[in-house]
Scaffold this active site. Structure first.
Site, PDB file in Angstrom:
ATOM      1  N   HIS A   1       0.843  -1.186   0.000  1.00  0.00           N
ATOM      2  CA  HIS A   1       0.000   0.000   0.000  1.00  0.00           C
ATOM      3  C   HIS A   1       0.879   1.237   0.000  1.00  0.00           C
ATOM      4  O   HIS A   1       2.095   1.168   0.242  1.00  0.00           O
ATOM      5  CB  HIS A   1      -0.912   0.022   1.234  1.00  0.00           C
ATOM      6  CG  HIS A   1      -1.892  -1.102   1.291  1.00  0.00           C
ATOM      7  ND1 HIS A   1      -3.025  -1.138   0.533  1.00  0.00           N
ATOM      8  CD2 HIS A   1      -1.890  -2.251   2.037  1.00  0.00           C
ATOM      9  CE1 HIS A   1      -3.702  -2.255   0.797  1.00  0.00           C
ATOM     10  NE2 HIS A   1      -3.043  -2.941   1.699  1.00  0.00           N
TER      11      HIS A   1
ATOM     12  N   ASP B   1      -1.371   8.805  -1.172  1.00  0.00           N
ATOM     13  CA  ASP B   1      -1.273   9.968  -2.061  1.00  0.00           C
ATOM     14  C   ASP B   1      -2.116  11.074  -1.449  1.00  0.00           C
ATOM     15  O   ASP B   1      -3.337  10.953  -1.329  1.00  0.00           O
ATOM     16  CB  ASP B   1      -1.783   9.582  -3.454  1.00  0.00           C
ATOM     17  CG  ASP B   1      -2.062  10.773  -4.370  1.00  0.00           C
ATOM     18  OD1 ASP B   1      -1.721  11.914  -4.001  1.00  0.00           O
ATOM     19  OD2 ASP B   1      -2.634  10.562  -5.452  1.00  0.00           O
TER      20      ASP B   1
ATOM     21  N   HIS C   1      -3.642  14.657  -1.885  1.00  0.00           N
ATOM     22  CA  HIS C   1      -3.925  15.682  -2.885  1.00  0.00           C
ATOM     23  C   HIS C   1      -3.449  17.061  -2.442  1.00  0.00           C
ATOM     24  O   HIS C   1      -3.274  17.943  -3.269  1.00  0.00           O
ATOM     25  CB  HIS C   1      -5.425  15.732  -3.179  1.00  0.00           C
ATOM     26  CG  HIS C   1      -5.930  14.568  -3.976  1.00  0.00           C
ATOM     27  ND1 HIS C   1      -7.190  14.541  -4.545  1.00  0.00           N
ATOM     28  CD2 HIS C   1      -5.351  13.383  -4.299  1.00  0.00           C
ATOM     29  CE1 HIS C   1      -7.366  13.395  -5.182  1.00  0.00           C
ATOM     30  NE2 HIS C   1      -6.263  12.669  -5.042  1.00  0.00           N
TER      31      HIS C   1
ATOM     32  N   HIS D   1      -5.603   9.116  -0.572  1.00  0.00           N
ATOM     33  CA  HIS D   1      -6.031   7.766  -0.910  1.00  0.00           C
ATOM     34  C   HIS D   1      -4.823   6.896  -1.229  1.00  0.00           C
ATOM     35  O   HIS D   1      -3.708   7.384  -1.443  1.00  0.00           O
ATOM     36  CB  HIS D   1      -7.020   7.769  -2.085  1.00  0.00           C
ATOM     37  CG  HIS D   1      -6.462   8.311  -3.374  1.00  0.00           C
ATOM     38  ND1 HIS D   1      -5.806   7.533  -4.292  1.00  0.00           N
ATOM     39  CD2 HIS D   1      -6.487   9.569  -3.898  1.00  0.00           C
ATOM     40  CE1 HIS D   1      -5.443   8.272  -5.333  1.00  0.00           C
ATOM     41  NE2 HIS D   1      -5.842   9.522  -5.107  1.00  0.00           N
ATOM     42  N   CYS D   2      -5.043   5.602  -1.276  1.00  0.00           N
ATOM     43  CA  CYS D   2      -4.008   4.657  -1.691  1.00  0.00           C
ATOM     44  C   CYS D   2      -3.922   4.669  -3.208  1.00  0.00           C
ATOM     45  O   CYS D   2      -4.944   4.778  -3.896  1.00  0.00           O
ATOM     46  CB  CYS D   2      -4.352   3.260  -1.174  1.00  0.00           C
ATOM     47  SG  CYS D   2      -3.025   2.040  -1.380  1.00  0.00           S
TER      48      CYS D   2
ATOM     49  N   HIS E   1      -8.284  -0.373  -4.637  1.00  0.00           N
ATOM     50  CA  HIS E   1      -8.004  -0.025  -3.251  1.00  0.00           C
ATOM     51  C   HIS E   1      -8.888   1.131  -2.781  1.00  0.00           C
ATOM     52  O   HIS E   1      -9.333   1.158  -1.626  1.00  0.00           O
ATOM     53  CB  HIS E   1      -6.527   0.326  -3.089  1.00  0.00           C
ATOM     54  CG  HIS E   1      -5.623  -0.863  -3.117  1.00  0.00           C
ATOM     55  ND1 HIS E   1      -4.465  -0.943  -2.366  1.00  0.00           N
ATOM     56  CD2 HIS E   1      -5.697  -2.033  -3.790  1.00  0.00           C
ATOM     57  CE1 HIS E   1      -3.873  -2.109  -2.587  1.00  0.00           C
ATOM     58  NE2 HIS E   1      -4.603  -2.778  -3.465  1.00  0.00           N
TER      59      HIS E   1
ATOM     60  N   MET F   1      -9.937   2.687   0.861  1.00  0.00           N
ATOM     61  CA  MET F   1      -8.694   3.378   1.200  1.00  0.00           C
ATOM     62  C   MET F   1      -8.689   4.827   0.719  1.00  0.00           C
ATOM     63  O   MET F   1      -8.024   5.196  -0.247  1.00  0.00           O
ATOM     64  CB  MET F   1      -7.487   2.624   0.648  1.00  0.00           C
ATOM     65  CG  MET F   1      -7.299   1.259   1.288  1.00  0.00           C
ATOM     66  SD  MET F   1      -5.641   0.588   1.053  1.00  0.00           S
ATOM     67  CE  MET F   1      -4.703   1.548   2.245  1.00  0.00           C
TER      68      MET F   1
ATOM     69  N   HIS G   1     -27.025  17.174   0.544  1.00  0.00           N
ATOM     70  CA  HIS G   1     -28.199  17.994   0.827  1.00  0.00           C
ATOM     71  C   HIS G   1     -28.630  17.719   2.259  1.00  0.00           C
ATOM     72  O   HIS G   1     -28.624  16.571   2.709  1.00  0.00           O
ATOM     73  CB  HIS G   1     -29.327  17.635  -0.143  1.00  0.00           C
ATOM     74  CG  HIS G   1     -30.639  18.296   0.166  1.00  0.00           C
ATOM     75  ND1 HIS G   1     -30.935  19.580  -0.233  1.00  0.00           N
ATOM     76  CD2 HIS G   1     -31.729  17.859   0.838  1.00  0.00           C
ATOM     77  CE1 HIS G   1     -32.158  19.901   0.167  1.00  0.00           C
ATOM     78  NE2 HIS G   1     -32.661  18.870   0.830  1.00  0.00           N
TER      79      HIS G   1
ATOM     80  N   GLU H   1     -29.042  25.008  -1.252  1.00  0.00           N
ATOM     81  CA  GLU H   1     -29.939  23.910  -0.914  1.00  0.00           C
ATOM     82  C   GLU H   1     -29.229  22.567  -1.087  1.00  0.00           C
ATOM     83  O   GLU H   1     -29.410  21.638  -0.303  1.00  0.00           O
ATOM     84  CB  GLU H   1     -31.191  23.943  -1.795  1.00  0.00           C
ATOM     85  CG  GLU H   1     -30.900  23.952  -3.286  1.00  0.00           C
ATOM     86  CD  GLU H   1     -32.147  23.963  -4.138  1.00  0.00           C
ATOM     87  OE1 GLU H   1     -33.128  23.311  -3.749  1.00  0.00           O
ATOM     88  OE2 GLU H   1     -32.134  24.633  -5.191  1.00  0.00           O
ATOM     89  N   THR H   2     -28.445  22.447  -2.133  1.00  0.00           N
ATOM     90  CA  THR H   2     -27.676  21.245  -2.453  1.00  0.00           C
ATOM     91  C   THR H   2     -26.354  21.711  -3.022  1.00  0.00           C
ATOM     92  O   THR H   2     -26.303  22.701  -3.753  1.00  0.00           O
ATOM     93  CB  THR H   2     -28.417  20.383  -3.495  1.00  0.00           C
ATOM     94  OG1 THR H   2     -29.698  20.016  -2.969  1.00  0.00           O
ATOM     95  CG2 THR H   2     -27.641  19.120  -3.825  1.00  0.00           C
TER      96      THR H   2
ATOM     97  N   HIS I   1     -28.300  13.864  -2.813  1.00  0.00           N
ATOM     98  CA  HIS I   1     -29.602  14.151  -3.400  1.00  0.00           C
ATOM     99  C   HIS I   1     -29.767  13.595  -4.809  1.00  0.00           C
ATOM    100  O   HIS I   1     -30.668  14.022  -5.551  1.00  0.00           O
ATOM    101  CB  HIS I   1     -29.934  15.640  -3.370  1.00  0.00           C
ATOM    102  CG  HIS I   1     -31.413  15.898  -3.244  1.00  0.00           C
ATOM    103  ND1 HIS I   1     -32.306  15.658  -4.268  1.00  0.00           N
ATOM    104  CD2 HIS I   1     -32.149  16.352  -2.209  1.00  0.00           C
ATOM    105  CE1 HIS I   1     -33.531  15.963  -3.880  1.00  0.00           C
ATOM    106  NE2 HIS I   1     -33.469  16.384  -2.630  1.00  0.00           N
TER     107      HIS I   1
END
Length: 389
Positions: free
Chosen positions: A130, A133, A135, A170-171, A181, A186, A291, A315-316, A342
């Site tokens: 494993h 990463d 971001h 994430h992996c 993964h 992950m 939402h 709202e969303t 939603h």
């Protein structure tokens, strides 16, 4: 440090080979370049260090909303746990891969300018290599290039938090293993707060009383000839069927925090009337549309980046696949609030929904009331709408 040198060297040689360079003849030069690069790293001996005990989502570890003092080195330990889990009320099982034993992995919180130091531990009981990463990080595939570890190994990665916001980690072991993964669990989020805290579009400070982290995941559980979900003895055994299901791009489940109903009923998030809640929401793979039924997004960083002014009164909102966003809402009414994706098919039929129980003594009838109680329709009532002319 030796592992870091070796990993960087391997990456440098791979890049050289891809460019057509005779990498063996230049191995010594490459190692010298790595050593020179490491010597350029900031001297952090004078900085304070803070060891953080992570919490299982939706909960978030204790943190300051406004930084106290200058930058520091914030240290996290993140074990990788491979285990079989149950993902719905029907007893459907899958072989999960997790950061910290939870789906999603825990939310990490630091401030802009801090150094993030993560010790990644691949437990000896695991079966696969494993990595991680980030971001939010800069270079080396977000750290993925420097953190590949086999079962029974660990590695420490340090990087500087230069951009405020919410960011997925994430992996990413490469090839089809990366999406597998990720959808096996992950992924997680790190939140980099501005040193002076969150602000509205006019530069006024914003604060929250509670923070929760909701990580949305889609699962692809293979079915047998009769349409029943299949189970497997190991990750390796499940791989061919799971990859085939993933290629169809039709999830069997879309869930918050690892399972259908994981944040509902007795596991509901809680708040109080008058409290301001920070909801961090991530989706490492697919787009989603959070939402809050009976509420709103007072301030929403839809793209998750705190240098940008928040949107107001949504709202969303929209969370892009491979990203995390954040929303603030102050509750005005007591009772059960439903927080969901939603796309109602994904929420109701596939599981992407959660509850927030809000305590309060009084209902605000000015905001909502029923002046006429439920009763039978009055006879001879004309309910037709006039036709526009």
């Amino acid at each position: 440090m030796k592992l870091l040198q070796t990993s960087v060297l391997a990456s440098a040689l791979a890049l050289a080979a891809a460019a057509g360079a005779p990498s063996p003849a230049h191995a010594v030069d490459a190692l010298e370049l790595v050593n020179a690069t490491l010597d350029q790293a900031s001297d952090l001996a004078a900085l304070p260090r803070q060891q953080v005990q992570l919490k299982r989502p939706p909960f978030v570890h204790d943190h300051d909303q406004v930084a106290k003092g200058g930058p520091k080195v914030v240290q996290f330990t993140l074990p990788i746990v491979e285990e079989e889990i149950v993902i719905d009320g029907e007893g459907t099982k899958m072989h999960a891969m997790t950061f910290g034993g939870s789906i999603p992995g825990p939310l990490m919180v630091v401030h802009e300018g801090d150094y993030v130091e993560v010790t990644l531990v691949n437990l000896a009981s695991n079966a696969m290599p494993h990595n991680i990463d980030f971001h939010a990080a800069t270079g080396a595939l977000g750290g993925g290039d420097l953190t590949v570890i086999q079962p029974g190994e660990e590695v420490t990665l340090r990087w500087k938090a230069t951009r405020p916001g919410t960011f997925v980690y994430h992996c990413a072991p490469g090839g089809p293993m990366t999406p597998w993964h990720v959808v096996a669990g992950m992924h997680g989020t790190i939140m980099v707060l501005p040193r002076d805290g969150l602000k509205d579009g006019d530069g006024k400070p914003l604060r929250y009383d509670r923070a929760y982290y909701v990580g949305e995941t889609e699962f692809y559980i293979p079915r047998d000839a009769n349409g029943n979900f299949k189970s497997y003895a190991s990750h390796a055994e499940s791989l061919p069927d799971t990859l085939a299901a993933m290629k169809g791009l039709v999830p069997s489940h879309i869930v918050f925090n690892g399972a259908v109903g994981a944040l509902a009923g007795d596991n509901a998030m809680t708040s109080k009337v008058g409290e301001t809640l920070l909801l961090v929401h991530s989706q490492a793979n697919r787009d989603t549309r959070p939402h809050l039924i009976g509420g709103h997004g007072d301030y929403v960083w839809e793209e998750g980046k705190f240098n940008n002014a928040p949107l107001k009164d949504l709202e969303t909102w929209f969370i892009r696949g491979g990203s995390a966003g954040a929303a603030l809402y102050t509750f005005h009414q007591p009772g059960l609030h439903v927080y969901l994706n939603h796309n109602l098919i994904e929420a109701v039929l596939l599981g992407a929904a959660a509850h927030i129980k809000v305590d309060g003594d009084k209902w605000n009838h000015d905001l909502m009331t029923t002046p006429s109680p439920v009763g039978a329709i009055k006879p001879d009532t004309d309910l037709s709408l006039p036709v526009a002319k």
